[in-house]
Design a protein around this motif. Structure first.
Motif, PDB file in Angstrom:
ATOM      1  N   LEU A 126       0.862  -1.173   0.000  1.00  0.00           N
ATOM      2  CA  LEU A 126       0.000   0.000   0.000  1.00  0.00           C
ATOM      3  C   LEU A 126       0.904   1.230   0.000  1.00  0.00           C
ATOM      4  N   GLU A 127       0.320   2.386   0.071  1.00  0.00           N
ATOM      5  CA  GLU A 127       1.111   3.611   0.001  1.00  0.00           C
ATOM      6  C   GLU A 127       2.168   3.693   1.103  1.00  0.00           C
ATOM      7  N   ASP A 128       1.757   3.433   2.344  1.00  0.00           N
ATOM      8  CA  ASP A 128       2.672   3.607   3.472  1.00  0.00           C
ATOM      9  C   ASP A 128       3.029   2.325   4.218  1.00  0.00           C
ATOM     10  N   VAL A 129       2.400   1.217   3.877  1.00  0.00           N
ATOM     11  CA  VAL A 129       2.606  -0.029   4.605  1.00  0.00           C
ATOM     12  C   VAL A 129       2.594  -1.219   3.651  1.00  0.00           C
ATOM     13  N   VAL A 130       3.022  -2.350   4.162  1.00  0.00           N
ATOM     14  CA  VAL A 130       2.939  -3.603   3.422  1.00  0.00           C
ATOM     15  C   VAL A 130       2.126  -4.575   4.278  1.00  0.00           C
TER      16      VAL A 130
END
Length: 151
Positions: A126-130
């Motif tokens: 995702l944009e800021d996390v996995v």
């Protein structure tokens, strides 16, 4: 960088509540399971969550009925954030599962384009996390669904 999200599990939508003899009370309990999705959405807005996770058992059965699927997709679609879920032991994935049925796919696409069921044990960036989903693909699995994380 901080990323807020809501983590839930065991919604078990469509639960029959067989131990409740009054059919009206059963219907109220079943409806409340759908209504709680809206309260989860309110919590997500309050905490400025970027997404919502459902870690298994969104449905109470791998063969949820069409009205339950429609109500769930409608409620999920009303949320203003992406929703990611993995199948659990009640609504396990795999060939022929609810998650692959035409009716579910149509309802999800039309009513809940923000909803993604994660059926593969592979990273989701995702944009800021996995996300590292560990979906249950069978009701009873002798293997560890998290084994792929150690590979």
């Amino acid at each position: 960088m901080e990323t807020a999200f809501i983590h839930t599990a065991d919604w078990q939508l469509g639960k029959p509540f067989a131990g409740v003899s009054d059919p009206q009370k059963r219907a109220l309990l079943q409806n409340e399971r759908i209504e709680v999705i809206h309260r989860i959405g309110a919590a997500a807005r309050e905490h400025q969550a970027k997404f919502l996770l459902v870690a298994g058992d969104l449905f109470d059965s791998p063969a949820a009925d069409k009205p339950t699927v429609s109500a769930a997709c409608s409620a999920i679609g009303s949320l203003e954030i992406p929703v990611y879920a993995i199948p659990g032991n009640h609504d396990h994935g795999g060939p022929g599962s609810l998650w692959e049925q035409d009716f579910f796919l149509r309802e999800r696409d039309q009513l809940a384009p923000n909803f993604q069921i994660l059926l593969k044990p592979e990273p989701v960036e995702l944009e800021d996390v996995v996300l590292f989903p560990c979906p249950l693909l069978r009701r009873h699995d002798l293997g560890a669904p998290t084994a792929w994380l150690r590979e």
